[in-house]
Design an enzyme around this catalytic site. Structure first.
Site: not given
Ligand SMILES: NC(=O)c1ccc[n+]([C@@H]2O[C@H](COP(=O)([O-])OP(=O)(O)OC[C@H]3O[C@@H](n4cnc5c(N)ncnc54)[C@H](OP(=O)(O)O)[C@@H]3O)[C@@H](O)[C@H]2O)c1
Length: 273
Positions: A148, A161
């Site tokens: 990501s 995350y």
């Protein structure tokens, strides 16, 4: 002159984790369109069966297999099932990821850490390890991790995350280095905001109209002025899966509409749930 047939995945077997929806579904379709037979895996079999049915309509073999990848004890059974079905694995797209529930550094609890890390990092690592053992015996393969942009540039309130995705980028480099002698390439794709259930989870707690307004506001912050679509990730996956990228390993390709080169507005913690 480049031989464009090097982008073809004809005759290859691909496995896409988290293939039931969103980015994984988009990638599974892209790989099938490029010629691969595809195994799609996630927790919910009915969703996987629907995707596999749509892929079969393209004339490819598609097999749905349910597995919870946040529990690594499920990995050997999953890999055995794939091997029984196809006898080889040429491409692994390690895409399944846990939703980045919002929370500040001061609030986050161990349970949230474990849920996110067990899937995004531990599950990914041991799935790649299991498949790399098979690829080594086969003489090579391509592993693609979905990281990501948050693993490169942190976003506030999704810290665990972001940490997991930074780990994915390092797992990519570390595995690429050790597996290169076996002709196994390991790369990652780092998406920015892509329109999926996971992205929408940022605004689940808001009334519908407000959620829509917040999503539009997020889109305006992207230099390309929109949220991306899952099939905009598929091209990079085809490239990394195919012989067209035969000299690329340990790399992370950002597909973020320019987000990481832009400045973000800092969101006040009192405005999030
Ligand atoms: N969307 C974005 O803006 C964005 C941005 C950057 C990176 N990413 C990354 O892209 C990947 C895909 O995200 P997405 O946006 O497409 O999310 P999504 O729409 O929520 O899809 C997640 C997929 O993972 C599966 N999954 C979830 N938990 C699982 C588990 N424990 N075991 C096995 N499969 C599981 C889900 O299926 P089941 O529910 O059936 O298990 C689903 O197929 C993730 O790694 C995410 O971190 C997304």
């Amino acid at each position: 002159m480049i031989d464009l047939s090097r982008f073809s995945l004809e005759g290859k077997v691909a496995v896409v984790t988290g293939g039931s929806r969103g980015i994984g579904r988009g990638i599974a379709f892209g790989l099938a369109q490029a010629g691969a037979d595809v195994v799609v895996t996630s927790r919910k079999l009915p969703d996987l069966e629907a995707v596999a049915g749509e892929i079969k309509a393209l004339g490819r073999k598609a097999v749905p297999i349910a597995a919870h990848l946040g529990r690594i004890e499920n990995i050997p059974t999953l890999v055995d099932q794939i091997m029984k079905e196809f006898g080889r694995i040429d491409i692994l797209v390690n895409n399944a990821g846990a939703s980045p529930a919002m929370g500040t550094v001061l609030e986050c609890e161990e349970r949230l850490w474990d849920t996110i890390m067990n899937l995004n990092l531990k599950g990914l690592y041991f799935m790649s390890q299991a498949v790399a053992r098979i690829m080594k015996d086969q003489g090579g393969g391509s592993i693609i991790h979905i990281s990501s942009m948050d693993g490169i540039k942190p976003e506030p309130y999704v810290g665990i995350y972001s940490i997991s995705k930074a780990g994915v980028i390092m797992a990519t480099k570390s595995m690429a280095l050790e597996l290169a002698p076996y002709n196994i390439r390991v790369n990652s794709i780092a998406p920015g905001p892509i329109s999926t259930k996971m992205l929408d989870s940022h605004w689940f707690h808001l009334p519908e109209e407000q959620a829509k307004a917040e999503k539009e506001k997020a889109a305006r912050m992207v230099p390309l002025k929109r949220i991306g679509e899952p099939d905009e990730i598929a091209g990079a996956a085809i490239y990394l899966a195919s012989d067209a990228s035969s000299f690329t390993t340990g790399e992370t390709i950002l597909i973020d509409g320019g987000c990481t080169i832009a400045s973000f507005e800092f969101v006040d913690p009192s405005t999030i749930k």
